[in-house]
Design an enzyme around this catalytic site. Structure first.
Site, PDB file in Angstrom:
ATOM      1  N   GLU A  81       0.845  -1.192   0.000  1.00 51.33           N
ATOM      2  CA  GLU A  81       0.000   0.000   0.000  1.00 51.33           C
ATOM      3  C   GLU A  81       0.880   1.242   0.000  1.00 51.33           C
ATOM      4  O   GLU A  81       0.393   2.355   0.146  1.00 51.33           O
ATOM      5  CB  GLU A  81      -0.951  -0.006   1.186  1.00 51.33           C
ATOM      6  CG  GLU A  81      -0.275  -0.121   2.533  1.00 51.33           C
ATOM      7  CD  GLU A  81      -1.272  -0.160   3.673  1.00 51.33           C
ATOM      8  OE1 GLU A  81      -1.966   0.843   3.866  1.00 51.33           O
ATOM      9  OE2 GLU A  81      -1.330  -1.190   4.370  1.00 51.33           O
ATOM     10  N   CYS A 113      -3.447  -3.503   4.430  1.00 46.09           N
ATOM     11  CA  CYS A 113      -2.578  -4.576   4.928  1.00 46.09           C
ATOM     12  C   CYS A 113      -2.992  -5.953   4.412  1.00 46.09           C
ATOM     13  O   CYS A 113      -2.292  -6.937   4.651  1.00 46.09           O
ATOM     14  CB  CYS A 113      -2.574  -4.600   6.453  1.00 46.09           C
ATOM     15  SG  CYS A 113      -1.952  -3.079   7.164  1.00 46.09           S
ATOM     16  N   THR A 156       3.069   3.739  16.136  1.00 44.42           N
ATOM     17  CA  THR A 156       2.681   2.481  15.462  1.00 44.42           C
ATOM     18  C   THR A 156       3.156   2.462  14.008  1.00 44.42           C
ATOM     19  O   THR A 156       2.559   1.815  13.171  1.00 44.42           O
ATOM     20  CB  THR A 156       1.154   2.237  15.544  1.00 44.42           C
ATOM     21  OG1 THR A 156       0.466   3.287  14.835  1.00 44.42           O
ATOM     22  CG2 THR A 156       0.657   2.217  16.970  1.00 44.42           C
ATOM     23  N   SER A 205     -10.635   2.323  14.042  1.00 49.97           N
ATOM     24  CA  SER A 205      -9.961   1.263  13.277  1.00 49.97           C
ATOM     25  C   SER A 205      -9.838  -0.017  14.108  1.00 49.97           C
ATOM     26  O   SER A 205      -9.898  -1.126  13.572  1.00 49.97           O
ATOM     27  CB  SER A 205      -8.587   1.729  12.769  1.00 49.97           C
ATOM     28  OG  SER A 205      -7.629   1.789  13.805  1.00 49.97           O
ATOM     29  N   HIS A 242      -2.920 -10.282  12.390  1.00 48.70           N
ATOM     30  CA  HIS A 242      -2.311  -9.063  11.856  1.00 48.70           C
ATOM     31  C   HIS A 242      -1.903  -8.189  13.048  1.00 48.70           C
ATOM     32  O   HIS A 242      -2.700  -7.961  13.960  1.00 48.70           O
ATOM     33  CB  HIS A 242      -3.297  -8.318  10.955  1.00 48.70           C
ATOM     34  CG  HIS A 242      -2.839  -6.935  10.594  1.00 48.70           C
ATOM     35  ND1 HIS A 242      -1.622  -6.696  10.000  1.00 48.70           N
ATOM     36  CD2 HIS A 242      -3.414  -5.713  10.780  1.00 48.70           C
ATOM     37  CE1 HIS A 242      -1.470  -5.384   9.827  1.00 48.70           C
ATOM     38  NE2 HIS A 242      -2.539  -4.773  10.289  1.00 48.70           N
ATOM     39  N   LYS A 251      -5.878  -7.833  21.970  1.00 46.03           N
ATOM     40  CA  LYS A 251      -7.309  -7.484  21.874  1.00 46.03           C
ATOM     41  C   LYS A 251      -8.028  -8.470  20.950  1.00 46.03           C
ATOM     42  O   LYS A 251      -9.147  -8.883  21.213  1.00 46.03           O
ATOM     43  CB  LYS A 251      -7.469  -6.073  21.287  1.00 46.03           C
ATOM     44  CG  LYS A 251      -7.090  -4.926  22.228  1.00 46.03           C
ATOM     45  CD  LYS A 251      -7.270  -3.608  21.461  1.00 46.03           C
ATOM     46  CE  LYS A 251      -6.626  -2.432  22.145  1.00 46.03           C
ATOM     47  NZ  LYS A 251      -7.386  -1.874  23.237  1.00 46.03           N
TER      48      LYS A 251
HETATM   49  P1  HMG Z   1      -3.945   6.602  21.678  1.00 46.37           P
HETATM   50  O1  HMG Z   1      -5.285   7.232  21.801  1.00 46.37           O
HETATM   51  O2  HMG Z   1      -2.768   7.511  21.664  1.00 46.37           O
HETATM   52  O3  HMG Z   1      -3.679   5.567  22.822  1.00 46.37           O
HETATM   53  O4  HMG Z   1      -3.908   5.762  20.326  1.00 46.37           O
HETATM   54  P2  HMG Z   1      -4.662   5.050  23.972  1.00 46.37           P
HETATM   55  O5  HMG Z   1      -5.022   6.154  24.863  1.00 46.37           O
HETATM   56  O6  HMG Z   1      -5.759   4.213  23.365  1.00 46.37           O
HETATM   57  O7  HMG Z   1      -3.647   4.092  24.757  1.00 46.37           O
HETATM   58  C1  HMG Z   1      -3.136   2.927  24.173  1.00 46.37           C
HETATM   59  C2  HMG Z   1      -3.050   1.852  25.250  1.00 46.37           C
HETATM   60  O8  HMG Z   1      -2.019   2.232  26.178  1.00 46.37           O
HETATM   61  C3  HMG Z   1      -4.321   1.696  26.062  1.00 46.37           C
HETATM   62  O9  HMG Z   1      -4.462   0.301  26.314  1.00 46.37           O
HETATM   63  C4  HMG Z   1      -3.968   2.421  27.374  1.00 46.37           C
HETATM   64  O10 HMG Z   1      -4.712   1.947  28.494  1.00 46.37           O
HETATM   65  C5  HMG Z   1      -2.519   2.097  27.513  1.00 46.37           C
HETATM   66  P3  HMG Z   1      -5.868  -0.429  25.929  1.00 46.37           P
HETATM   67  O11 HMG Z   1      -6.929   0.253  26.695  1.00 46.37           O
HETATM   68  O12 HMG Z   1      -6.024  -0.229  24.437  1.00 46.37           O
HETATM   69  O13 HMG Z   1      -5.639  -1.835  26.331  1.00 46.37           O
HETATM   70  N1  HMG Z   1      -1.750   3.006  28.367  1.00 46.37           N
HETATM   71  C6  HMG Z   1      -0.763   2.604  29.186  1.00 46.37           C
HETATM   72  N2  HMG Z   1      -0.283   1.389  29.462  1.00 46.37           N
HETATM   73  C7  HMG Z   1       0.753   1.304  30.355  1.00 46.37           C
HETATM   74  N3  HMG Z   1       1.300   2.383  30.971  1.00 46.37           N
HETATM   75  C8  HMG Z   1       0.854   3.634  30.704  1.00 46.37           C
HETATM   76  C9  HMG Z   1      -0.228   3.776  29.781  1.00 46.37           C
HETATM   77  N4  HMG Z   1      -0.913   4.852  29.301  1.00 46.37           N
HETATM   78  C10 HMG Z   1      -1.830   4.362  28.422  1.00 46.37           C
HETATM   79  N5  HMG Z   1       1.407   4.679  31.306  1.00 46.37           N
HETATM   80  C11 HMG Z   1      -3.950   4.064  18.676  1.00 46.37           C
HETATM   81  C12 HMG Z   1      -3.670   4.395  20.145  1.00 46.37           C
HETATM   82  C13 HMG Z   1      -3.609   2.601  18.439  1.00 46.37           C
HETATM   83  C14 HMG Z   1      -5.428   4.294  18.359  1.00 46.37           C
HETATM   84  C15 HMG Z   1      -3.053   4.983  17.776  1.00 46.37           C
HETATM   85  O14 HMG Z   1      -1.707   4.726  18.017  1.00 46.37           O
HETATM   86  C16 HMG Z   1      -3.335   4.817  16.287  1.00 46.37           C
HETATM   87  O15 HMG Z   1      -4.202   5.459  15.738  1.00 46.37           O
HETATM   88  N6  HMG Z   1      -2.562   3.916  15.584  1.00 46.37           N
HETATM   89  C17 HMG Z   1      -2.766   3.651  14.155  1.00 46.37           C
HETATM   90  C18 HMG Z   1      -4.041   2.834  13.886  1.00 46.37           C
HETATM   91  C19 HMG Z   1      -3.905   1.358  14.171  1.00 46.37           C
HETATM   92  O16 HMG Z   1      -2.820   0.809  14.298  1.00 46.37           O
HETATM   93  N7  HMG Z   1      -5.069   0.646  14.220  1.00 46.37           N
HETATM   94  C20 HMG Z   1      -5.097  -0.760  14.466  1.00 46.37           C
HETATM   95  C21 HMG Z   1      -6.321  -1.441  13.867  1.00 46.37           C
HETATM   96  S1  HMG Z   1      -6.503  -1.093  12.121  1.00 46.37           S
HETATM   97  C22 HMG Z   1      -5.248  -2.060  11.365  1.00 46.37           C
HETATM   98  O17 HMG Z   1      -4.677  -2.912  11.975  1.00 46.37           O
HETATM   99  C23 HMG Z   1      -4.919  -1.761   9.927  1.00 46.37           C
HETATM  100  C24 HMG Z   1      -3.610  -1.017   9.728  1.00 46.37           C
HETATM  101  O18 HMG Z   1      -2.529  -1.889   9.916  1.00 46.37           O
HETATM  102  C25 HMG Z   1      -3.580  -0.369   8.332  1.00 46.37           C
HETATM  103  C26 HMG Z   1      -3.807  -1.234   7.120  1.00 46.37           C
HETATM  104  O19 HMG Z   1      -4.661  -2.116   7.056  1.00 46.37           O
HETATM  105  O20 HMG Z   1      -3.141  -0.935   6.141  1.00 46.37           O
HETATM  106  C27 HMG Z   1      -3.452   0.136  10.704  1.00 46.37           C
END
Ligand code: HMG
Length: 394
Positions: A81, A113, A156, A205, A242, A251
């Site tokens: 991609e 992906c 990420t 996502s 993935h 998750k």
């Molecule tokens: P965010 O809002 O910055 O993070 O974005 P958050 O507030 O959700 O925190 C992440 C985790 O850290 C949470 O855990 C917190 O509790 C924890 P969860 O509740 O999820 O279990 N946390 C802590 N843990 C330990 N010590 C601490 C602490 N503070 C917080 N001190 C997000 C996170 C992944 C949304 C962001 O990084 C993002 O947008 N990433 C890109 C999108 C992505 O990867 N999506 C995945 C699904 S889609 C997919 O897989 C397709 C993809 O690969 C693309 C394709 O297909 O081409 C992306």
């Protein structure tokens, strides 16, 4: 006829950033990135690395691991991609750089992906149909995952390629005919034509991924039929998801086991999923290659004997299309993948400071228009462009 993976190859950029360091620079607790997202190191591609150079290195490793010559390849597909041209496929550059013969079907596939999985499953059908006539398909998943500095997606990111040689001699994994597919038009993650950085509705996502997992898992169950007992996923010796970041696999597994009716869905995580995350945790998201790096991680780091046992694989591409499929691990698969020394490959990388990482990220914005620098160097490299043509050193 058995059909599946004969060999695999992996390429990662030669540099990375520690996520604990990046967290400090962003004023975030390191635990959020390292434990919260489940990533310790993130690959950072230098200016002479692109989707083509990664694909070439991975492809070469897969051919060498199988003892195959480029002439044995009758189909070459790159799933990506993050292509380098709107028209000319990455696969054509790779064909030239690997010296693959003119008697080869060469093209590129795209669906976020999922693009590499689409290519792999089509290639497996090509072999099953008898069209390969003794030739192999070389399917390469290659990407540079980029959201940009100071964005929620920043921790990420990642980059890398995984090449899969597909044939009727599946010395790593014999693919089952059963698969479960799920596709739905959603806006969870995309990259507009004018942008180098992906745009993402991050939390949505995650929901889309889990919905697709559920849909694909149900479809797989309909295709493969009843398991002997519950939970259904105990038919698998391991599950490979993935991995956009390590926590997503947790998750996913929690969701899948809950669907199975398992009241303690996390208890089986280390047993069924743990080994698949050892390598991805040190590289970050490879987009198309992520799930296949997780497969390589499972085969190289698992202490469980997996020979002749069935594993499940879940591929998700935003936008979206997902597929859950399965295969049986070949007797020598673990020894063969261990022989690739993938852990040593990751250890050989150089650690960047935050300043070096940021400078590289900024400089990469202009690499598609950069005038070619043809000074001598080692290995396959992207040199820049001359007369709107991309140039590579072999
Ligand atoms: P965010 O809002 O910055 O993070 O974005 P958050 O507030 O959700 O925190 C992440 C985790 O850290 C949470 O855990 C917190 O509790 C924890 P969860 O509740 O999820 O279990 N946390 C802590 N843990 C330990 N010590 C601490 C602490 N503070 C917080 N001190 C997000 C996170 C992944 C949304 C962001 O990084 C993002 O947008 N990433 C890109 C999108 C992505 O990867 N999506 C995945 C699904 S889609 C997919 O897989 C397709 C993809 O690969 C693309 C394709 O297909 O081409 C992306």
């Amino acid at each position: 006829m058995k059909v599946g993976l004969e060999s695999l190859g992996v390429a990662v950029p030669p540099a990375y950033i520690e996520l604990a360091l990046l967290a400090e620079a962003r004023g975030v607790a390191p635990g959020k990135y390292v434990e919260g997202l489940g990533v310790t190191r993130m690959a950072v591609p230098p200016l002479d690395e692109d989707t083509v150079t990664l694909a070439v290195r991975a492809g070469r490793m897969a051919l060498e691991a199988a003892g195959c010559s480029p002439d044995d390849v009758g189909m070459l597909v790159v799933g990506t991609e993050t292509a380098v041209d709107h028209s000319k496929p990455v696969a054509s550059f790779v064909q030239g750089l690997l010296g693959i013969s003119t008697r080869c079907r060469v093209f590129e596939t795209k669906h976020a992906c999922y693009g590499g999985t689409a290519a792999l499953l089509l290639a497996a059908d090509w072999v099953r149909a008898g069209s390969a006539k003794g030739k192999r398909a070389l399917v390469i998943c290659s990407d540079i995952a980029r959201y940009g500095l100071n964005t929620p997606g920043e921790p990420t990111q990642g980059a890398g390629a995984v090449a899969l040689l597909v044939s009727d001699q599946p010395k790593l994994l014999a693919l089952d005919a059963d698969t479960g597919v799920y596709a739905k038009d959603v806006m969870d993650f995309w990259r507009p034509l004018y942008s180098k950085d992906a745009v993402v509705d991050g939390h949505y996502s995650v929901t889309c991924y889990l919905d697709a997992l559920e849909g694909a898992y149900r479809a797989y169950q309909e295709s493969a039929g009843d398991a002997d007992g519950k939970p259904y996923s105990d038919r698998f010796a391991a599950l490979v998801y993935h991995v956009p970041y390590g926590k997503m696999s947790r998750k996913a597994h929690r969701h899948l086991r809950t669907l199975d009716g398992d009241a303690e869905p996390d208890e089986s995580f280390d047993r069924l999923v743990g080994a698949s995350l050892t390598l991805p945790r040190q590289v970050g998201n490879l987009y198309t290659g992520s799930m296949y790096l997780a497969l390589a991680s499972l085969l190289t780091t698992s202490t469980e004997p997996l020979a002749n046992r069935r594993i499940g694989l879940f591929s998700y591409g935003s936008g979206s299309c997902a597929e859950l499929y399965s295969g049986v691990v070949a007797p020598e698969a673990q020894a063969r993948v261990k022989a690739l020394n993938l852990e040593a490959l990751l250890e050989r990388r150089r650690a960047l400071t935050v300043a070096e990482y940021e400078e590289t990220m900024r400089a990469r914005e202009g690499i598609d228009e950069r005038p070619a620098d043809e000074s001598p160097g080692e290995g396959v490299r992207y040199l820049g462009t001359r007369d709107h043509r991309r140039l590579y050193a072999r």
